[in-house]
Motif scaffolding. Structure first.
Motif, PDB file in Angstrom:
ATOM      1  N   PHE A 380       0.816  -1.220   0.000  1.00  0.00           N
ATOM      2  CA  PHE A 380       0.000   0.000   0.000  1.00  0.00           C
ATOM      3  C   PHE A 380       0.845   1.262   0.000  1.00  0.00           C
ATOM      4  O   PHE A 380       1.862   1.359   0.705  1.00  0.00           O
ATOM      5  CB  PHE A 380      -0.920  -0.001   1.233  1.00  0.00           C
ATOM      6  N   ILE A 381       0.419   2.241  -0.791  1.00  0.00           N
ATOM      7  CA  ILE A 381       1.041   3.568  -0.833  1.00  0.00           C
ATOM      8  C   ILE A 381      -0.075   4.607  -0.623  1.00  0.00           C
ATOM      9  O   ILE A 381      -1.110   4.535  -1.295  1.00  0.00           O
ATOM     10  CB  ILE A 381       1.732   3.798  -2.192  1.00  0.00           C
ATOM     11  N   PRO A 382       0.117   5.568   0.283  1.00  0.00           N
ATOM     12  CA  PRO A 382      -0.963   6.526   0.608  1.00  0.00           C
ATOM     13  C   PRO A 382      -1.033   7.715  -0.345  1.00  0.00           C
ATOM     14  O   PRO A 382      -1.404   8.828   0.059  1.00  0.00           O
ATOM     15  CB  PRO A 382      -0.577   6.977   2.020  1.00  0.00           C
ATOM     16  N   VAL A 383      -0.716   7.503  -1.607  1.00  0.00           N
ATOM     17  CA  VAL A 383      -0.816   8.531  -2.644  1.00  0.00           C
ATOM     18  C   VAL A 383      -1.527   7.896  -3.824  1.00  0.00           C
ATOM     19  O   VAL A 383      -1.119   6.825  -4.295  1.00  0.00           O
ATOM     20  CB  VAL A 383       0.565   9.046  -3.077  1.00  0.00           C
ATOM     21  N   SER A 384      -2.572   8.524  -4.310  1.00  0.00           N
ATOM     22  CA  SER A 384      -3.343   7.946  -5.405  1.00  0.00           C
ATOM     23  C   SER A 384      -2.638   8.152  -6.737  1.00  0.00           C
ATOM     24  O   SER A 384      -1.791   9.040  -6.886  1.00  0.00           O
ATOM     25  CB  SER A 384      -4.729   8.585  -5.469  1.00  0.00           C
ATOM     26  N   GLU A 385      -3.028   7.350  -7.731  1.00  0.00           N
ATOM     27  CA  GLU A 385      -2.445   7.505  -9.062  1.00  0.00           C
ATOM     28  C   GLU A 385      -2.809   8.857  -9.661  1.00  0.00           C
ATOM     29  O   GLU A 385      -1.986   9.474 -10.347  1.00  0.00           O
ATOM     30  CB  GLU A 385      -2.908   6.380  -9.985  1.00  0.00           C
ATOM     31  N   SER A 386      -4.021   9.341  -9.415  1.00  0.00           N
ATOM     32  CA  SER A 386      -4.405  10.642  -9.972  1.00  0.00           C
ATOM     33  C   SER A 386      -3.535  11.748  -9.398  1.00  0.00           C
ATOM     34  O   SER A 386      -3.100  12.652 -10.129  1.00  0.00           O
ATOM     35  CB  SER A 386      -5.888  10.918  -9.717  1.00  0.00           C
ATOM     36  N   ASP A 387      -3.244  11.690  -8.080  1.00  0.00           N
ATOM     37  CA  ASP A 387      -2.341  12.685  -7.492  1.00  0.00           C
ATOM     38  C   ASP A 387      -0.928  12.540  -8.061  1.00  0.00           C
ATOM     39  O   ASP A 387      -0.242  13.537  -8.303  1.00  0.00           O
ATOM     40  CB  ASP A 387      -2.295  12.529  -5.968  1.00  0.00           C
ATOM     41  N   ALA A 388      -0.504  11.304  -8.264  1.00  0.00           N
ATOM     42  CA  ALA A 388       0.854  11.050  -8.738  1.00  0.00           C
ATOM     43  C   ALA A 388       1.059  11.460 -10.190  1.00  0.00           C
ATOM     44  O   ALA A 388       2.179  11.412 -10.696  1.00  0.00           O
ATOM     45  CB  ALA A 388       1.200   9.573  -8.567  1.00  0.00           C
ATOM     46  N   ARG A 389      -0.014  11.875 -10.869  1.00  0.00           N
ATOM     47  CA  ARG A 389       0.089  12.383 -12.233  1.00  0.00           C
ATOM     48  C   ARG A 389      -0.272  13.865 -12.325  1.00  0.00           C
ATOM     49  O   ARG A 389      -0.234  14.444 -13.422  1.00  0.00           O
ATOM     50  CB  ARG A 389      -0.827  11.581 -13.171  1.00  0.00           C
ATOM     51  N   ALA A 390      -0.604  14.478 -11.195  1.00  0.00           N
ATOM     52  CA  ALA A 390      -1.063  15.869 -11.186  1.00  0.00           C
ATOM     53  C   ALA A 390       0.093  16.798 -10.839  1.00  0.00           C
ATOM     54  O   ALA A 390       0.658  16.718  -9.742  1.00  0.00           O
ATOM     55  CB  ALA A 390      -2.200  16.039 -10.180  1.00  0.00           C
ATOM     56  N   THR A 391       0.430  17.681 -11.750  1.00  0.00           N
ATOM     57  CA  THR A 391       1.546  18.600 -11.520  1.00  0.00           C
ATOM     58  C   THR A 391       1.334  19.435 -10.269  1.00  0.00           C
ATOM     59  O   THR A 391       2.271  19.661  -9.487  1.00  0.00           O
ATOM     60  CB  THR A 391       1.736  19.515 -12.739  1.00  0.00           C
ATOM     61  N   ALA A 392       0.104  19.897 -10.037  1.00  0.00           N
ATOM     62  CA  ALA A 392      -0.174  20.735  -8.864  1.00  0.00           C
ATOM     63  C   ALA A 392       0.148  19.992  -7.569  1.00  0.00           C
ATOM     64  O   ALA A 392       0.628  20.601  -6.595  1.00  0.00           O
ATOM     65  CB  ALA A 392      -1.635  21.175  -8.874  1.00  0.00           C
ATOM     66  N   PHE A 393      -0.122  18.688  -7.530  1.00  0.00           N
ATOM     67  CA  PHE A 393       0.206  17.889  -6.350  1.00  0.00           C
ATOM     68  C   PHE A 393       1.715  17.666  -6.268  1.00  0.00           C
ATOM     69  O   PHE A 393       2.331  17.855  -5.211  1.00  0.00           O
ATOM     70  CB  PHE A 393      -0.531  16.544  -6.411  1.00  0.00           C
ATOM     71  N   LEU A 394       2.330  17.281  -7.359  1.00  0.00           N
ATOM     72  CA  LEU A 394       3.755  16.944  -7.353  1.00  0.00           C
ATOM     73  C   LEU A 394       4.633  18.146  -7.044  1.00  0.00           C
ATOM     74  O   LEU A 394       5.721  18.001  -6.474  1.00  0.00           O
ATOM     75  CB  LEU A 394       4.143  16.331  -8.701  1.00  0.00           C
ATOM     76  N   GLU A 395       4.173  19.350  -7.408  1.00  0.00           N
ATOM     77  CA  GLU A 395       4.946  20.565  -7.115  1.00  0.00           C
ATOM     78  C   GLU A 395       5.103  20.806  -5.618  1.00  0.00           C
ATOM     79  O   GLU A 395       5.959  21.591  -5.200  1.00  0.00           O
ATOM     80  CB  GLU A 395       4.278  21.777  -7.763  1.00  0.00           C
TER      81      GLU A 395
END
Length: 433
Positions: A380-395
């Motif tokens: 398990f990883i507590p970061v969703s795939e959608s977040d892991a592809r979102a520049t705003a989240f990754l920044e």
């Protein structure tokens, strides 16, 4: 006598000027910011200056973060060329207007590998080489263990392979976040982390770049995840190892660009032209470098057995999303530490129990369903795939030291809670005392 000396001097000056590229000044110095090793840069300096005696190359060695700071200075620190294996830096500097367009022979340099874009479409930087990611193997050790060469990433999750495997730690080894991102893009974010957890559960974790290849060369492991030039250098120097590029891997580029502030445009272009020429590209395949050219015709003189990524089967090449990948490095390094490095011994015990239970309950559908859930929780990883592809989240995660400690503590607790649930599920399959 005076006339003869004057004629000779004029002839000497004329020959120097004729040798210079159009627009280049005689006896100029160009400054190249790079992180490539000295043995490679020295070779290029010698060969370039042999053909361009009027241009001297001065290298300024900077690692990725320092190079970014250097090229953000006024006049870009006096740099004329940036040449490095740092794709994220090139994209960021491009977005800041740090480069000027360079001239490239697109017929010889495709700028693509399969569907993957290697070079800047607008011509602001060009691929110099392409580094492949995969598995270095000791064929004799595999044979002794009764194993064939792995061909897919998920082959490495089976305990027979994982117990023979060495893996680099993402926060310690510079190339490894990109390697793991390739696997995550290939297998999917959630499935990829489960796969990494299962692979690492019974693998050996190592904290230096050459260490995985060295462990295979020295017989400490039969397999290791690596970047291909480490394996190819070891092989060229007599090690009994082979490099395997699994299905759906990627070859990621190093780049070269001319700075917007360059005061030696013709000289900088001449150096870039040499790096990208057939002769320049061949230099990187020599015994102490063993890198893969970005120019297909350079492979006509490749060492025997040296992979040509431009002719590999389409199933080998992943359409890697470099725009997503360039933002993920700090996040992947952090999650790898939290989910895989911390508590590695306990995780290894959990995965051994899961694998033993899978053998024991292979014919029990209910037990196998419980074990499937245990595997999901163990990876398990507590970061969703959608977040892991979102520049705003990754920044929000530009560097490890910039990440909120409370966020790290929360993720650590969520991962720990999932692991405890996995342990309870496996224990629930054991007969009551």
């Amino acid at each position: 006598m005076i006339r003869a000396v004057a004629v000779a001097a004029f002839a000497s000056l004329f020959s120097i000027l004729c040798a210079a590229p159009s627009g280049a000044s005689a006896n100029e110095t160009i400054t190249v910011v790079t992180s490539f090793p000295e043995e490679l840069t020295t070779r290029y300096e010698r060969e370039f200056e042999r053909g361009h005696p009027q241009i001297h190359v001065q290298f300024v060695w900077k690692q990725s973060r320092d190079a970014l700071a250097e090229l953000a200075k006024p006049e870009q620190g006096g740099a004329d060329v940036y040449w490095a294996p740092a794709p994220a830096n090139f994209a960021r500097l491009r977005d800041r207007g740090a480069f000027r367009k360079i001239t490239v022979d697109r017929a010889a340099l495709p700028g693509r590998l399969g569907q993957q874009q290697l070079s800047d479409p607008a011509g602001l930087y060009e691929a110099y080489d392409v580094a492949g990611y995969g598995v270095v193997a000791n064929p004799s050790a595999l044979a002794a263990a009764g194993l064939s060469a792995p061909r897919r990433w998920r082959d490495l999750a089976s305990p027979e392979y994982a117990r023979q495997l060495a893996m680099p730690i993402a926060s310690k080894v510079g190339f490894s976040p990109a390697l793991y991102d390739i696997l995550l893009q290939s297998e999917g974010w959630d499935a990829g982390w489960r796969l990494l957890s299962e692979m690492a559960g019974e693998a050996t974790l190592l904290d230096s770049g050459f260490a995985p290849t060295a462990s295979v060369r020295e017989g400490k492991a039969a397999l290791a995840l690596t970047i291909d030039f480490f394996a190819e250098i070891a092989k060229a120097n007599g090690a009994a190892v082979e490099m395997i590029h699994p299905q759906r891997t990627a070859f990621l580029p190093a780049h070269v660009a001319m700075t917007a502030a360059s005061k030696h445009v013709a000289g900088a272009q001449a150096f870039i032209d040499f790096l990208l020429s057939t002769d320049g590209q061949r230099l990187m395949m020599e015994r102490d470098s063993r890198r893969h050219p970005a120019r297909p015709d350079a492979y006509q003189s490749a060492p025997q057995g040296f992979a040509d990524p431009f002719t590999l089967p389409a199933s080998t090449i992943l359409d890697y999303d470099s725009e997503v990948g360039r933002w993920r490095t700090p996040l992947i390094a952090l999650l790898f530490d939290l989910a895989i490095v911390e508590g590695h011994a306990e995780s290894a015990e959990l995965w051994r129990k899961i694998h033993d239970a899978e053998k024991k309950f292979a014919d029990n559908a209910k037990a196998m369903a419980a074990l499937g859930e245990a595997k999901r929780l163990a990876g398990f990883i507590p970061v969703s795939e959608s977040d892991a592809r979102a520049t705003a989240f990754l920044e929000r995660f530009p560097r490890r030291d910039a990440i909120d400690p409370q966020q790290i503590a929360q993720w650590r607790e969520e991962i720990g809670a999932a692991r405890r649930q996995a342990v309870d599920l496996v224990k629930g399959l054991e007969p009551a005392p």
